[in-house]
Design a protein around this motif. Structure first.
Motif, PDB file in Angstrom:
ATOM      1  N   ASN A  26      60.422  -6.059  40.827  1.00 18.66           N
ATOM      2  CA  ASN A  26      60.084  -5.583  39.482  1.00 18.66           C
ATOM      3  C   ASN A  26      60.948  -4.390  39.068  1.00 18.66           C
ATOM      4  OD1 ASN A  26      59.100  -3.661  41.190  1.00 18.66           O
ATOM      5  ND2 ASN A  26      56.973  -3.751  40.458  1.00 18.66           N
ATOM      6  N   GLY A  27      62.072  -4.188  39.712  1.00 18.90           N
ATOM      7  CA  GLY A  27      62.963  -3.080  39.381  1.00 18.90           C
ATOM      8  C   GLY A  27      62.686  -1.812  40.157  1.00 18.90           C
ATOM      9  N   THR A  28      61.609  -1.811  40.954  1.00 19.43           N
ATOM     10  CA  THR A  28      61.315  -0.624  41.772  1.00 19.43           C
ATOM     11  C   THR A  28      62.453  -0.389  42.767  1.00 19.43           C
ATOM     12  OG1 THR A  28      58.946  -0.961  41.591  1.00 19.43           O
ATOM     13  CG2 THR A  28      59.721   0.413  43.429  1.00 19.43           C
ATOM     14  N   ILE A  29      62.872   0.866  42.898  1.00 23.01           N
ATOM     15  CA  ILE A  29      63.953   1.208  43.834  1.00 23.01           C
ATOM     16  C   ILE A  29      63.344   1.530  45.194  1.00 23.01           C
ATOM     17  CG2 ILE A  29      65.832   2.810  44.356  1.00 23.01           C
ATOM     18  CD1 ILE A  29      66.232   3.161  41.336  1.00 23.01           C
ATOM     19  N   SER A  58      63.561 -10.996  39.547  1.00 21.78           N
ATOM     20  CA  SER A  58      63.570 -12.456  39.379  1.00 21.78           C
ATOM     21  C   SER A  58      63.788 -13.222  40.663  1.00 21.78           C
ATOM     22  CB  SER A  58      64.644 -12.870  38.334  1.00 21.78           C
ATOM     23  OG  SER A  58      64.423 -12.236  37.103  1.00 21.78           O
ATOM     24  N   LEU A  59      63.325 -12.702  41.796  1.00 20.36           N
ATOM     25  CA  LEU A  59      63.427 -13.441  43.049  1.00 20.36           C
ATOM     26  C   LEU A  59      62.293 -14.459  43.146  1.00 20.36           C
ATOM     27  CD1 LEU A  59      64.229 -10.585  45.609  1.00 20.36           C
ATOM     28  CD2 LEU A  59      65.844 -12.071  44.388  1.00 20.36           C
ATOM     29  N   GLU A  60      62.556 -15.540  43.872  1.00 21.81           N
ATOM     30  CA  GLU A  60      61.534 -16.523  44.176  1.00 21.81           C
ATOM     31  C   GLU A  60      61.216 -16.440  45.662  1.00 21.81           C
ATOM     32  OE1 GLU A  60      60.406 -18.001  41.587  1.00 21.81           O
ATOM     33  OE2 GLU A  60      62.028 -17.408  40.213  1.00 21.81           O
ATOM     34  N   ASN A  61      60.175 -17.199  46.080  1.00 25.61           N
ATOM     35  CA  ASN A  61      59.864 -17.218  47.512  1.00 25.61           C
ATOM     36  C   ASN A  61      61.082 -17.690  48.322  1.00 25.61           C
ATOM     37  OD1 ASN A  61      57.235 -16.344  47.202  1.00 25.61           O
ATOM     38  ND2 ASN A  61      56.399 -18.412  46.975  1.00 25.61           N
ATOM     39  N   LEU A 104      74.367  -7.982  42.264  1.00 25.14           N
ATOM     40  CA  LEU A 104      74.670  -9.235  42.949  1.00 25.14           C
ATOM     41  C   LEU A 104      73.758 -10.324  42.382  1.00 25.14           C
ATOM     42  CD1 LEU A 104      74.895  -6.708  45.111  1.00 25.14           C
ATOM     43  CD2 LEU A 104      75.367  -8.544  46.726  1.00 25.14           C
ATOM     44  N   ARG A 105      74.368 -11.431  41.990  1.00 23.25           N
ATOM     45  CA  ARG A 105      73.593 -12.551  41.458  1.00 23.25           C
ATOM     46  C   ARG A 105      73.831 -13.785  42.319  1.00 23.25           C
ATOM     47  NH1 ARG A 105      74.872 -12.615  35.070  1.00 23.25           N
ATOM     48  NH2 ARG A 105      76.996 -12.145  35.746  1.00 23.25           N
ATOM     49  N   ASP A 106      72.768 -14.650  42.344  1.00 23.40           N
ATOM     50  CA  ASP A 106      72.882 -15.861  43.154  1.00 23.40           C
ATOM     51  C   ASP A 106      73.078 -15.435  44.619  1.00 23.40           C
ATOM     52  OD1 ASP A 106      73.118 -18.498  43.901  1.00 23.40           O
ATOM     53  OD2 ASP A 106      74.605 -19.005  42.387  1.00 23.40           O
ATOM     54  N   THR A 107      73.803 -16.215  45.422  1.00 25.49           N
ATOM     55  CA  THR A 107      74.115 -15.836  46.807  1.00 25.49           C
ATOM     56  C   THR A 107      75.457 -15.117  46.808  1.00 25.49           C
ATOM     57  OG1 THR A 107      72.901 -17.707  47.724  1.00 25.49           O
ATOM     58  CG2 THR A 107      74.596 -16.707  49.112  1.00 25.49           C
ATOM     59  N   ASP A 111      68.916 -14.745  39.679  1.00 23.76           N
ATOM     60  CA  ASP A 111      68.310 -13.961  40.760  1.00 23.76           C
ATOM     61  C   ASP A 111      69.180 -12.736  41.016  1.00 23.76           C
ATOM     62  OD1 ASP A 111      66.389 -15.997  41.081  1.00 23.76           O
ATOM     63  OD2 ASP A 111      67.763 -17.109  42.392  1.00 23.76           O
ATOM     64  N   TYR A 112      68.581 -11.525  40.885  1.00 20.33           N
ATOM     65  CA  TYR A 112      69.362 -10.295  40.883  1.00 20.33           C
ATOM     66  C   TYR A 112      68.997  -9.394  42.060  1.00 20.33           C
ATOM     67  CZ  TYR A 112      70.384 -11.449  35.982  1.00 20.33           C
ATOM     68  OH  TYR A 112      70.782 -12.063  34.834  1.00 20.33           O
TER      69      TYR A 112
END
Length: 843
Positions: free
Chosen positions: A121-124, A90-93, A62-65, A153-154
């Motif tokens: 960071n890709g951690t599941i 790649s998330l922001e606050n 899922l990208r964006d909203t 943002d993923y």
């Protein structure tokens, strides 16, 4: 990979049915209800919004909203829990990834797992939840949701698993008849009826007490005590009146059913000196006002009473209700039996494409055995059994529909019956319409029965049959006659108002009725029924035969053929989608083991099968596969195993499901089986896709006749409904069923899928069978804007179509047009243009 617990894969009940009907209780156990780890790269079963795709055969991205939602059912499971795995990058606050559960169909959501900035960071991450109300719930949804602000943002949904305990809850469930009607009998006689008390639950039903009814009712026997799950017991009740009058009482049954601790069976009966079936007073239902002075040129009293067989067909006007008919003086209730059916009567072949009757002694030339119960109400008479009635005859089955009763002065105190009937080939859909007539008296006196067939809705086999047979009438009380009579009267009173098609010229000045009664290219002699519905009135025509007009058009049954793909298969799937969101995306292979064995059905959805786009075919040409081998391998076998084996294995994979239209009735048969197994897994093993979903929830509320409650099924213990053919209707049924689709909105079928079927959604029109044609959700559509003055842009007109010459047009100006014919012509443009002249079709 996606998995569902389903019949043939993972049991979801807590009991095992052994030979002989014994239920063996099994311990509750954990089971996977639903899981998806996205390893197959297929996310077509998920409903998405925003920017969502399958990523690297390992996740849903899922990208964006954006959101990805999946509906499912936990019916039959307790202690249900949902396990999610989720990662992000790649998330922001202020941006989050969520894994959520809804227990109310998506109205509200509970968060099970959240990933945010700093965890991206890709951690599941994994999480588990069991929100309130998730057990035994058909409205569960799971969802991945991202609230990113850019396409960079993923959120990655790694997996979701829903598990629970199967069969943990057991309780009894009593099922008893609401009433017993003993009918009318003579004082001093006894009528005995049985009441079956069954346990449809999963624990023993304990009957604590059965109360005694008041006289003249009494309990003759009672073997009810402890009733095992899926078993039953019997009460037998006597009705023994000693004097004339109407009587009623009741029986109360108390048990350990937690929901219905006490159930009541109402008892009704009457006694009169003419009682015992037949005789008694004639009800004033649909009274006749004639004097009985009827001049009769055929089927006279002497012909019927003295057994002088006319030896030839007669014009159907001699079976019709005469203009001067008088109200009947006799009352029919009981059984009519014919004799000599296997050898009597004459036969004249009109058309025999497959040379059925090359043998001069063919059984196809004679009627099946006839012994049926009939009930009279006023000037009407109706059969207790409707639909196609199973028969020991190798070729034919009866269809019986309501007729009329009246008096003629020349019948010497007898009343005259005209009873419509039809013959239907076993395991097939052709219908050959006929009439019977006979005379009777209250005391059981009866004449011969004259019969004839001189018309049909059947392209390949057309015959005349006629004769006169000995008969006997046994007056007796018919079980539940009062309730059956009330239902029949409601059926007649509930029919849509009818006018002849010719009346359109007066009601809508400037209209040419001939454009409806006989569109260009149609053969008048082939038109069994034709009708146009507008503003609540049903304008009708057709009813032609080789011996004049058929006299009881309201009782003439017609076959569906492939229009059942719209009314049965399409309606069933749209109804299931409304009840259980996500049904359209269910996988055929998960519910039909015969199809799962070759791997060609593990990515074919219910929707693909309904749309004729499974990707499995041999010949891509229009209707090429349909005629190649269906007759011998799909239509002729009478058992489910043969039909499903052929349907699942006949065609290799040649295209991606959903991309190529190739017409196969076998695909609709597979879909019918898949839907049947799917709904059994949700609602219980006794659920039937036709009876419980199509009839009870979709068609019966429209007020259809008992004739329309029938579908062809396999003749084995499976009794699988065909789904793609095998229904039958009276003309009022066609008008009412068409009205369901004609109306703009409704709450029974999934509205979005109905809009797609009826071409109300330009983004979801379906695949292309031919140039300017579409096929979606079992409905055809044709682009006709070039034929209509005043319309701009495309105009797709949806319609149903059936083999031999059947068309039902769902016109976008809230009208309906139909014909049932057997000339193999499907021209209807004249009628569409004429409807447009009354009220614009432009959208």
């Amino acid at each position: 990979m996606l998995h569902f617990s389903s019949p043939g894969r993972r049991p979801v009940t807590s009991a095992l049915l052994l030979a002989g009907g014994l239920l063996l209780a099994l311990p509750a156990y954990s089971a996977t209800i639903f899981s998806d780890d996205f390893s197959d790269g297929d996310i077509s079963d998920w409903s998405t919004s925003g920017n969502v795709d399958a990523y690297n055969n390992e996740s849903i991205r899922l990208r964006d909203t954006s959101t990805a939602t999946r509906g499912l059912s936990t019916a039959g499971f307790s202690s249900v829990s949902v396990d999610f795995a989720l990662s992000a990058s790649s998330l922001e606050n202020g941006e989050f990834c969520y894994a959520e559960v809804s227990t109310d169909g998506g109205s509200s959501w509970s968060s099970v797992l959240t990933v945010e900035n700093g965890q991206d960071n890709g951690t599941i991450f994994t999480g588990s939840g069991s929100p309130a109300g998730i057990d035994n719930n058909t409205q569960v949804q799971v969802r991945f949701r991202g609230t990113g602000s850019t396409i960079g943002d993923y959120c990655y949904g790694q997996s979701v698993t829903v598990s629970g305990t199967s069969g943990a809850t057991t309780e009894p469930d009593i099922n008893a008849p609401a009433s017993l009607d003993f009918g009318d009998i003579a004082p001093g006689n006894t009528n005995t009826l049985g009441a079956t008390i069954s346990n449809t639950g999963t624990a023993d039903l304990v009957i604590n007490n059965v109360s005694a009814p008041s006289a003249p009712f009494s309990i003759a026997s009672n073997n009810c005590g402890t009733v095992s799950p899926s078993a039953s017991c019997q009460l037998t009740i006597d009705f023994s009146p000693s004097a004339d009058g109407s009587y009623s009482s009741s029986i109360s049954i108390s048990s350990n059913d937690p929901d219905e601790g006490n159930v009541t069976i109402a008892l009704y009966g009457s006694a009169s000196s003419g009682g015992g079936g037949g005789g008694g007073s004639v009800e004033n239902f649909d009274p006749l006002s004639g004097s009985g002075a009827v001049s009769r040129g055929a089927l006279s009293f002497n012909t019927l009473i003295n057994g002088s067989d006319p030896g030839q067909l007669v014009n159907y006007s001699h079976y019709a209700l005469p203009a001067n008919a008088a109200m009947p003086s006799n009352q029919f209730e009981g059984s009519l039996e014919l004799f000599g059916e296997a050898t009597g009567g004459a036969f004249d072949e009109q058309k025999d494409t497959y040379r059925y009757t090359s043998n001069q002694d063919s059984t196809r030339k004679h009627l099946p055995e006839f012994d049926f119960e009939l009930v009279q109400t006023g000037s009407h008479i109706f059969p207790v059994q409707r639909g196609s009635i199973a028969s020991s005859h190798p070729e034919w089955e009866y269809i019986l529909t309501p007729g009329r009763v009246w008096d003629e002065n020349g019948d010497n105190g007898y009343s005259r019956v005209a009873l419509p009937f039809a013959l239907q080939q076993k395991n097939a859909n052709c219908i050959h319409n006929g009439m019977m007539t006979f005379l009777f008296k209250d005391d059981g006196s009866v004449s011969d029965v004259a019969y004839q067939i001189a018309g049909e809705t059947c392209l390949y086999f057309q015959v005349d049959m006629w004769g006169q047979l000995d008969a006997s009438y046994t007056p007796h009380s018919v079980n539940n006659a009062a309730a059956l009579t009330a239902d029949y009267q409601a059926e007649v009173n509930g029919r849509m108002p009818v006018k002849p098609l010719s009346a359109l010229a007066q009601d809508y000045p400037g209209t040419d009725p001939s454009k409806f009664s006989l569109p260009s290219g149609k053969d008048a002699a082939s038109m069994s029924l034709v009708g146009f519905v507008i503003d609540g009135t049903h304008y009708t025509g057709g009813c032609v035969s080789r011996q004049g007009d058929y006299p009881y058009c309201e009782s003439m049954p017609v076959p569906s053929y492939s229009s059942a793909k719209s009314v049965f298969a399409g309606s069933a799937l749209m109804r299931l989608e409304e009840k259980y969101p996500g049904t359209f995306g269910q996988i055929i292979g998960n519910y039909v083991p015969d199809c799962a064995s070759n791997g060609n059905w593990d990515d074919v959805t219910f929707e693909n099968a309904l749309d004729m786009s499974t990707g499995n075919y041999k010949l891509a040409g229009y209707m090429s596969d349909e005629g190649a081998s269906h007759t011998n391998d799909l239509f002729l076998p009478e058992d489910h195993a043969s039909k499903i084996s052929y349907s699942c294995t006949e065609y290799p994979r040649k295209a991606t499901p959903g991309t190529k239209w190739v017409y196969h009735t076998s695909d609709t048969y597979i879909l019918g089986r898949a839907m049947n197994q799917y709904v059994k897994g949700i609602e219980g093993s006794s659920t039937d896709i036709f009876t419980d979903i199509v009839i009870d929830e979709v068609l019966a509320p429209l007020g259809i006749s008992p004739t329309a409650h029938f579908t062809r099924r396999t003749y084995d213990s499976v009794q699988q409904p065909f789904a793609g053919w095998g229904l039958m209707w009276l003309r009022d049924d066609v008008a009412k069923i068409g009205g369901l689709y004609r109306s703009g909105s409704q709450s029974v079928l999934d509205q979005a899928e109905l809009d797609a079927a009826l071409q109300r959604n330009a983004a979801d029109r379906g695949n292309d069978p031919l140039a300017d044609y579409k096929y979606k959700n079992g409905f055809w559509a044709h682009e006709i804007s070039a034929n209509l003055p005043g319309c701009s842009g495309e105009l797709w007109l949806p319609f149903m179509s059936g083999y031999g010459g059947i068309s039902v047009l769902v016109l976008p100006n809230d009208t309906l047009y139909y014909y049932f014919a057997d000339d193999d012509a499907y021209t209807w443009m004249d009628a569409a243009v004429e409807s447009h002249s009354i009220r614009s079709l432009c959208q």
